[in-house]
Design a protein around this motif. Sequence first.
Motif, mmCIF file in Angstrom:
data_model
loop_
_atom_site.group_PDB
_atom_site.id
_atom_site.type_symbol
_atom_site.label_atom_id
_atom_site.label_comp_id
_atom_site.label_asym_id
_atom_site.label_seq_id
_atom_site.Cartn_x
_atom_site.Cartn_y
_atom_site.Cartn_z
ATOM 1 N N ASP A 202 33.370 32.237 28.651
ATOM 2 C CA ASP A 202 33.821 31.072 27.900
ATOM 3 C C ASP A 202 35.137 31.318 27.171
ATOM 4 O OD1 ASP A 202 32.647 32.929 26.213
ATOM 5 O OD2 ASP A 202 31.917 31.426 24.798
ATOM 6 N N ILE A 203 35.553 32.585 27.090
ATOM 7 C CA ILE A 203 36.805 32.943 26.405
ATOM 8 C C ILE A 203 37.982 32.952 27.378
ATOM 9 C CG2 ILE A 203 38.010 34.795 25.162
ATOM 10 C CD1 ILE A 203 35.317 35.644 24.015
ATOM 11 N N LEU A 204 37.758 33.408 28.599
ATOM 12 C CA LEU A 204 38.841 33.610 29.562
ATOM 13 C C LEU A 204 39.703 32.362 29.791
ATOM 14 C CD1 LEU A 204 37.012 35.828 32.217
ATOM 15 C CD2 LEU A 204 38.436 36.555 30.293
ATOM 16 N N PRO A 205 39.136 31.150 29.902
ATOM 17 C CA PRO A 205 39.993 29.972 30.136
ATOM 18 C C PRO A 205 40.953 29.655 29.002
ATOM 19 C CG PRO A 205 37.720 29.513 30.758
ATOM 20 C CD PRO A 205 37.709 30.809 29.999
ATOM 21 N N SER A 206 40.741 30.237 27.823
ATOM 22 C CA SER A 206 41.622 29.950 26.682
ATOM 23 C C SER A 206 42.797 30.915 26.591
ATOM 24 C CB SER A 206 40.821 30.000 25.381
ATOM 25 O OG SER A 206 40.368 31.320 25.103
ATOM 26 N N ILE A 207 42.879 31.902 27.469
ATOM 27 C CA ILE A 207 43.968 32.889 27.424
ATOM 28 C C ILE A 207 45.264 32.232 27.859
ATOM 29 C CG2 ILE A 207 44.846 35.016 28.476
ATOM 30 C CD1 ILE A 207 41.964 36.022 28.579
ATOM 31 N N ARG A 208 46.315 32.451 27.087
ATOM 32 C CA ARG A 208 47.615 31.846 27.366
ATOM 33 C C ARG A 208 48.724 32.899 27.379
ATOM 34 N NH1 ARG A 208 44.560 28.651 28.669
ATOM 35 N NH2 ARG A 208 44.397 26.415 28.167
ATOM 36 N N VAL A 209 48.450 34.056 27.908
ATOM 37 C CA VAL A 209 49.473 35.092 28.042
ATOM 38 C C VAL A 209 49.545 35.493 29.505
ATOM 39 C CG1 VAL A 209 49.022 35.913 25.701
ATOM 40 C CG2 VAL A 209 47.911 37.036 27.628
ATOM 41 N N PRO A 210 50.701 35.988 29.974
ATOM 42 C CA PRO A 210 50.808 36.431 31.367
ATOM 43 C C PRO A 210 49.763 37.497 31.666
ATOM 44 C CG PRO A 210 52.977 36.318 30.339
ATOM 45 C CD PRO A 210 51.970 36.143 29.242
ATOM 46 N N THR A 211 49.001 37.318 32.740
ATOM 47 C CA THR A 211 47.862 38.185 33.018
ATOM 48 C C THR A 211 47.873 38.668 34.461
ATOM 49 O OG1 THR A 211 46.511 37.006 31.386
ATOM 50 C CG2 THR A 211 45.347 38.347 33.008
ATOM 51 N N LEU A 212 47.591 39.949 34.619
ATOM 52 C CA LEU A 212 47.404 40.549 35.937
ATOM 53 C C LEU A 212 45.997 41.127 36.000
ATOM 54 C CD1 LEU A 212 48.455 41.644 38.702
ATOM 55 C CD2 LEU A 212 49.202 43.700 37.455
ATOM 56 N N VAL A 213 45.223 40.705 36.982
ATOM 57 C CA VAL A 213 43.874 41.221 37.194
ATOM 58 C C VAL A 213 43.885 42.059 38.466
ATOM 59 C CG1 VAL A 213 41.448 40.643 37.583
ATOM 60 C CG2 VAL A 213 42.847 39.216 36.069
ATOM 61 N N LEU A 214 43.429 43.298 38.354
ATOM 62 C CA LEU A 214 43.341 44.196 39.506
ATOM 63 C C LEU A 214 41.888 44.583 39.717
ATOM 64 C CD1 LEU A 214 45.797 45.507 37.386
ATOM 65 C CD2 LEU A 214 46.542 46.256 39.658
ATOM 66 N N HIS A 215 41.512 44.756 40.992
ATOM 67 C CA HIS A 215 40.130 45.136 41.282
ATOM 68 C C HIS A 215 40.068 45.892 42.605
ATOM 69 C CE1 HIS A 215 36.107 44.312 39.533
ATOM 70 N NE2 HIS A 215 35.702 44.723 40.731
ATOM 71 N N ARG A 216 39.161 46.850 42.671
ATOM 72 C CA ARG A 216 38.959 47.645 43.876
ATOM 73 C C ARG A 216 38.078 46.864 44.859
ATOM 74 N NH1 ARG A 216 42.094 51.983 44.223
ATOM 75 N NH2 ARG A 216 41.276 53.015 42.364
ATOM 76 N N ARG A 217 38.516 46.793 46.106
ATOM 77 C CA ARG A 217 37.809 45.976 47.097
ATOM 78 C C ARG A 217 36.360 46.403 47.298
ATOM 79 N NH1 ARG A 217 40.567 42.354 50.113
ATOM 80 N NH2 ARG A 217 42.851 42.511 50.210
ATOM 81 N N GLU A 218 36.115 47.709 47.347
ATOM 82 C CA GLU A 218 34.784 48.194 47.712
ATOM 83 C C GLU A 218 34.087 48.918 46.560
ATOM 84 O OE1 GLU A 218 34.564 49.852 51.858
ATOM 85 O OE2 GLU A 218 36.748 49.733 51.685
ATOM 86 N N SER A 219 34.418 48.541 45.350
ATOM 87 C CA SER A 219 33.794 49.179 44.188
ATOM 88 C C SER A 219 32.300 48.908 44.167
ATOM 89 C CB SER A 219 34.425 48.667 42.898
ATOM 90 O OG SER A 219 33.712 49.116 41.771
ATOM 91 N N ARG A 220 31.505 49.958 43.945
ATOM 92 C CA ARG A 220 30.067 49.805 43.766
ATOM 93 C C ARG A 220 29.712 49.562 42.306
ATOM 94 N NH1 ARG A 220 27.013 54.851 46.155
ATOM 95 N NH2 ARG A 220 25.279 53.720 45.188
ATOM 96 N N ALA A 221 30.536 50.069 41.397
ATOM 97 C CA ALA A 221 30.239 49.950 39.972
ATOM 98 C C ALA A 221 30.401 48.512 39.487
ATOM 99 C CB ALA A 221 31.131 50.893 39.171
ATOM 100 N N VAL A 222 31.499 47.863 39.891
ATOM 101 C CA VAL A 222 31.768 46.468 39.515
ATOM 102 C C VAL A 222 32.212 45.754 40.794
ATOM 103 C CG1 VAL A 222 33.020 44.908 37.977
ATOM 104 C CG2 VAL A 222 32.540 47.242 37.231
ATOM 105 N N ARG A 223 31.354 44.919 41.324
ATOM 106 C CA ARG A 223 31.603 44.308 42.624
ATOM 107 C C ARG A 223 32.897 43.493 42.645
ATOM 108 N NH1 ARG A 223 26.752 42.798 41.234
ATOM 109 N NH2 ARG A 223 27.234 40.548 41.352
ATOM 110 N N PHE A 224 33.508 43.435 43.803
ATOM 111 C CA PHE A 224 34.810 42.800 43.983
ATOM 112 C C PHE A 224 34.797 41.337 43.540
ATOM 113 C CE2 PHE A 224 37.892 40.516 46.733
ATOM 114 C CZ PHE A 224 39.052 41.127 46.313
#
Length: 358
Positions: A202-224
Motif C-alpha cells: 500500500d506504500i509503493l504506489p505513493s513513491i515519487r522518486v526515480p526508482t530502479l528495481v533489480l531482481h534475479r531471474r531464478e532466485s529461490r529466496a525471493v521469487r522473480f
Amino acid sequence: MKQAIRFASTPGGRVAYSVVGSGPPIVYLLGWVSHLGMSWEVPSHRRFVEALAREHTVIRYDKLGCGLSDRQRETFTLESELETLGALIGHLGLRRYTLFGSCEGGQVAAAHAARHPEAVASLLVYGSCARGSDLAPDPVKRSVLSLIEAHWGMGSRVLADIWFPGAEAEVTEMFARLQRAAATAESAAALLEMFYRIEVDDILPSIRVPTLVLHRRESRAVRFELGREVASLIPDAQFVALEGRMQPIYFEGEEIAAATILSFLRERVSGRRRVVADGSLTERQRQVVDLIAEGLTNAEIAQILGVSVRTVDAHVEHVRHKLGVRSRAQMAVWASQQRVGGLRAQAPIPAWNAPTPR
C-alpha cells in the motif's frame, strides 16, 4: 579501498556503519543479517561495493541486533527500522542521498522514500517483495524459524542453500559461518520473522522518486515474480532482470549489477542538471550558485566542495560578473528560474557529509 567503520547513536542503540569512496552518497541497506567486518572479506561483495564507490560514497550499516551494531534489541518492526535509518541519516547530516535496499532492506528503503521524497534522490531496490508473507507458505516459514531457533548451525546451512542454490560447498559454508557470526539464533529468527511480516504494497504506489528495481531471474529466496510486482506498483519504476540463481546481488555477475546501477544514477544526474541561460558558467560555478540558492555560506560551500574559502570567494565574484548581478539573493533568484520541465535541477555535490540544514 579501505572501509572506515564508525558508530552512530539511535533510539534503539548504537549502529555500526562503514564509509567507502567519495561522491554523492548511497545509503546501502544490506538486508536480513549482516556483518560489516566479515562481509568486507568476501571478494565479490568487496568488488561490488568498490565499483559503486568509484563514483559514490557508499554507506553500509548493520541493523540493530546483528553484526557490529548493538546486539540487544526488543522491537522488530518496520517502524523501528525506519527510526534507525532516520537516526543514521541525521547523524551523517545527509541532505540528499540515494537509498539502496536489498531484501527486506528494499522494503525499508521504499517506505523511507515514500515519506521523504524531497531528500531521496533515487531509490534502488534489489531482491525484495511487496509482502513478506508471499516469500513462502506459512508451514515452510514456521519450519525455517523453528529450525533457526532450535539448531542455528543447521538452520544457517539450510538458508545458505536457499540463497546459493547449486553453489560449491565452500561457498555455502562461508555464508553459513557469516550468518552465525552476524547474529544469535534468537536475533536471526526475530529478524527473519520481521521480514515475513512487513507489507509495503500500500506504500509503493505513493513513491515519487526515480526508482530502479533489480531482481534475479531464478532466485529461490525471493521469487522473480515478487520483484516484478514491486516494480509494477511503483510509478514509473524501471525494472531490470539479472541472470542467475544466487540471491546476493554481489555474488553472481556483480560487475553487471554495479554497472547497471551506476548507469541509472548517471542518467538521473544528467536529467536533473540545470540548463544555464547564457551558457558561460563553468560546472563548478553552477555548483556554487546552486548552493548559494540553498542558503549556504561560502565557508559551508567550501566544506562541501572540498576547496578553500578563498576559491569559493573567487567563484562568487566571477558569477556576479557573468550574470550581471550584485547580491547573493539575486543569484538565488536566477538559479530558481533555471528549470527543466518545471523541476529545479541540482548540480552534483561530491561530498557526502553536507552540513545539517539550519
